[in-house]
Design an enzyme around this catalytic site. Structure first.
Site, PDB file in Angstrom:
ATOM      1  N   ASP A 213     -67.856 -11.862 -21.109  1.00 11.37           N
ATOM      2  CA  ASP A 213     -67.275 -12.762 -22.100  1.00 11.37           C
ATOM      3  C   ASP A 213     -68.217 -12.912 -23.281  1.00 11.37           C
ATOM      4  OD1 ASP A 213     -65.850 -14.640 -23.472  1.00 11.37           O
ATOM      5  OD2 ASP A 213     -66.215 -16.277 -22.077  1.00 11.37           O
TER       6      ASP A 213
ATOM      7  N   ASP B 211     -63.797  -9.662 -30.943  1.00 11.71           N
ATOM      8  CA  ASP B 211     -63.707 -10.157 -29.578  1.00 11.71           C
ATOM      9  C   ASP B 211     -63.244  -9.043 -28.658  1.00 11.71           C
ATOM     10  OD1 ASP B 211     -63.475 -11.609 -27.269  1.00 11.71           O
ATOM     11  OD2 ASP B 211     -61.509 -12.416 -27.789  1.00 11.71           O
TER      12      ASP B 211
END
Length: 489
Positions: free
Chosen positions: A96, A313
Site C-alpha cells: 500500500d 497510486d
C-alpha cells in the site's frame, strides 16, 4: 494463473566503500478464479479504496478507490510476504503506497477474517511467542509525533495503541510492537540470507468493515508511504536501505512483478518532481495530448490543493480524470477513430465496437508532467476490453470521470512500466518495461544514505549493477550460493 506467482525482489542502494545490501521478498498477485466484475463494480471497489487511502487530505475525502488488478475482469491485489518475530513467522501483507504503517493481525484479534479467498493461509502475530517482541511505550516518538497523535492512544499500562478509522467505514485498532524484521540481502557480490533489523509495526486486535471480508483477506497492510513510520523510512534511518523504492507491475497473464527497496536503473526513465508537503505521491500533471495534439484543458484542473491534484497510486485498478480533462480527452479520441469504429455508451462509459486491432485504430496519448517528463500511453493503457458484441470487440475508455477532486493514475496506466519512487530526491520516474524480465538495480553511492553497520559484510568500492531475475532463476542461484563459494555477479 495463481500457480505462476512471481517473486518480489527488493534491492537497496548503498554507499561506496561500505556495506552493499539488497533485500529480497516474494511478491504474489492473487486472483480468485472465474470471478469477473463489471466496470461499475470495479469503480465501487476503487471508491472504497480511495476513501480509505486518501482520507488524510485536509478538509476533503477523495472518493476513488483501488483494490484490484490491471485486468478489469479479475479481482486481485498485490501483496508480499514478510517475516517477523523470533522465531520468525511469515505474513502476507498488502502493498500500500497510500499509507505508512506496517501492521499485521494479532492472535487476540476479534472480528478478524479466519480464512481468505485468495488461496492463502492467514497467520496471526503473537507477542508472547516472540522472544524479541517488545511493546512500544507511550514515551516513544510514535506516540509523541504530531502526525500520529490523532491515531494513537496511551493505555494505563503505558502501552502505545492506535486506532485507524477509514472513510469507507472500515478500520483497525491495535497496539505498536517493536520486533525483528527479516529479509534476504545482496551484500557486495554475495547473496546473504537471514539479514534482519528491529522495526516498529502495528498488531491489530480489532478490524471492521471491508477489512473483515474473507474474499480478499490478507494478514495486514505494508505501508510504503513517505512518513517516518513506513518500513522504508525506518530502515533508511537505521542506515540499512536508501530512501528509494521501485516497482514494475506486470499487466497481463499471471500478473505479479518486482518490488525493490532500491533504485531500478533503466536508460529510458524520465523523472518528475513530487509536489512538496503532500501526504501521498502527488505529481504536477500539466497537460494531455492525443496523437501529439494538446487538449484544451485549463492547467488549474490539475493543480494540487487540499482536495485536488494528481496522485500516482499503484493500487488503483482504473484511472480517474477530473471532469475538465475527461470530457475533452474522450471527445478527441472519439473524433480521431471515427468512422473506423462504432462509438456507443455502455453502462455509462464511452465504448467502441472495433473490428481491427486497437493499436491500428486508436491514437497514442501523452500525459505531460513538470520537469518535461511525459508518460506515453498505448491504446491498451487507456482502453479496456470488455469482450465481443455482434462479432466486434468492445473496447471502453478506462479513464473514469471525476466531478471535482483528484486525478488518480492507477494500474491501467502504471502497468508494464518501471516506477522509481526516489524519496531522497523527491521525484518519481518511469519507463516502459517488460515486467516479466529481469531489472538492473543500482548499488552505487548515495549521499542520502548513511550505513551504521547493521550488516557486517564488507565489499569492494566499485560501482555495481545487480540483475534481479525471475523466480526460477533466482531460486536456483540461492541454492547454488548456499552450497558453494561462487560469487553472485
Amino acid at each position: 494463473m495463481r500457480p505462476l506467482w512471481p517473486f518480489l525482489i527488493l534491492a537497496v542502494l548503498l554507499p561506496v566503500s561500505v556495506v552493499y545490501c539488497a533485500t529480497l521478498l516474494p511478491l504474489h498477485r492473487a486472483f480468485p478464479l472465474n470471478h469477473r466484475l463489471q466496470l461499475d463494480q470495479l469503480r465501487a471497489r476503487d471508491r472504497l479504496r480511495h476513501a480509505r487511502l486518501l482520507q488524510g487530505f485536509v478538509g476533503g475525502v477523495v472518493d476513488f478507490s483501488v483494490q484490484g488488478s490491471s485486468d478489469p475482469y479479475l479481482v486481485g491485489l498485490y501483496f508480499t510476504k514478510v517475516k517477523l518475530g523470533s522465531p520468525p513467522r511469515e505474513f502476507n501483507v498488502q502493498i500500500d503506497t497510500g499509507s505508512d504503517v506496517l501492521w499485521v493481525t494479532c492472535s487476540s484479534c476479534s472480528n478478524c477474517p479466519q480464512s481468505s479467498g485468495l488461496g492463502i493461509q492467514l497467520n496471526y502475530f503473537d507477542t508472547a511467542s516472540s522472544s524479541t517482541a517488545g511493546l512500544v511505550p507511550c514515551s516513544h516518538p510514535i506516540c509523541t509525533s504530531e502526525i500520529q497523535t490523532t491515531a494513537t492512544q496511551c493505555s494505563q499500562s503505558n502501552q502505545c495503541s492506535y486506532s485507524f478509522q477509514y472513510g469507507d467505514g472500515s478500520g483497525t485498532t491495535g497496539y505498536y510492537v517493536s520486533d525483528t524484521f527479516y529479509f534476504d540481502a545482496v551484500v557486495g557480490e554475495s547473496l546473504i540470507a537471514n539479514s534482519s533489523a528491529s522495526i516498529n509495526f502495528g498488531c491489530s486486535t480489532f478490524q471492521s468493515g471491508d477489512l473483515t471480508k474473507t474474499d480478499k483477506a490478507v494478514d495486514g497492510i505494508f505501508g510504503f508511504g513517505q512518513g517516518d513510520l513506513s518500513v522504508i523510512s525506518q530502515l533508511s534511518s537505521h542506515g540499512i536501505t536508501p530512501r528509494v523504492f521501485s516497482h514494475c507491475l506486470k499487466g497481463e497473464g499471471s500478473g505479479g512483478g518486482i518490488l525493490v527497496l532500491g533504485e531500478i536503473l533503466e536508460p529510458g526513465i524520465v523523472y518528475s518532481p513530487l509536489v512538496p508537503s503532500q501526504p501521498h505521491y502527488n505529481l504536477n500533471l500539466q497537460s494531455i495530448a492525443v496523437n501529439g495534439q494538446l487538449l484544451p484543458i485549463d492547467p488549474a484542473a490539475f493543480a494540487t490543493s487540499s482536495n485536488r491534484g494528481t496522485i500516482v497510486d499503484s493500487g488503483t485498478t482504473l484511472a480517474y480524470l477530473v471532469e475538465e480533462a475527461y470530457d475533452p480527452f474522450v471527445s478527441a479520441v472519439t473524433a480521431m477513430v471515427q468512422p473506423s469504429v462504432t462509438p456507443m455508451i455502455s453502462k455509462g462509459s464511452q465504448c467502441y465496437l472495433v473490428s481491427n486491432s486497437v493499436s491500428e485504430v486508436f491514437p497514442p496519448v501523452s500525459l505531460n508532467f513538470a520537469g518535461g517528463a511525459s508518460m506515453l500511453l498505448k491504446p491498451e493503457e487507456y482502453l479496456i476490453n470488455l469482450g465481443f458484441y455482434g462479432g466486434a470487440a468492445l473496447w471502453c475508455i478506462g479513464f473514469q470521470k471525476v466531478q471535482g477532486g483528484v486525478t488518480i493514475l492507477g494500474d491501467l496506466v502504471l502497468k508494464d512500466k518501471v516506477f522509481v519512487y526516489d524519496l531522497a530526491r523527491q521525484r518519481i520516474g518511469w519507463a516502459n518495461y517488460d515486467c516479466s524480465s529481469s531489472v538492473n538495480v543500482s548499488l552505487t553511492s548515495s549521499k542520502d544514505f548513511i550505513n551504521s553497520g547493521q550488516l557486517s559484510v564488507s565489499s569492494s568500492s566499485r560501482d555495481m549493477l545487480f540483475k534481479l531475475l525471475p523466480l526460477s532463476i533466482t531460486s536456483l542461484l540461492m541454492h547454488i550460493l548456499a552450497s558453494t563459494n561462487f560469487q553472485f555477479l
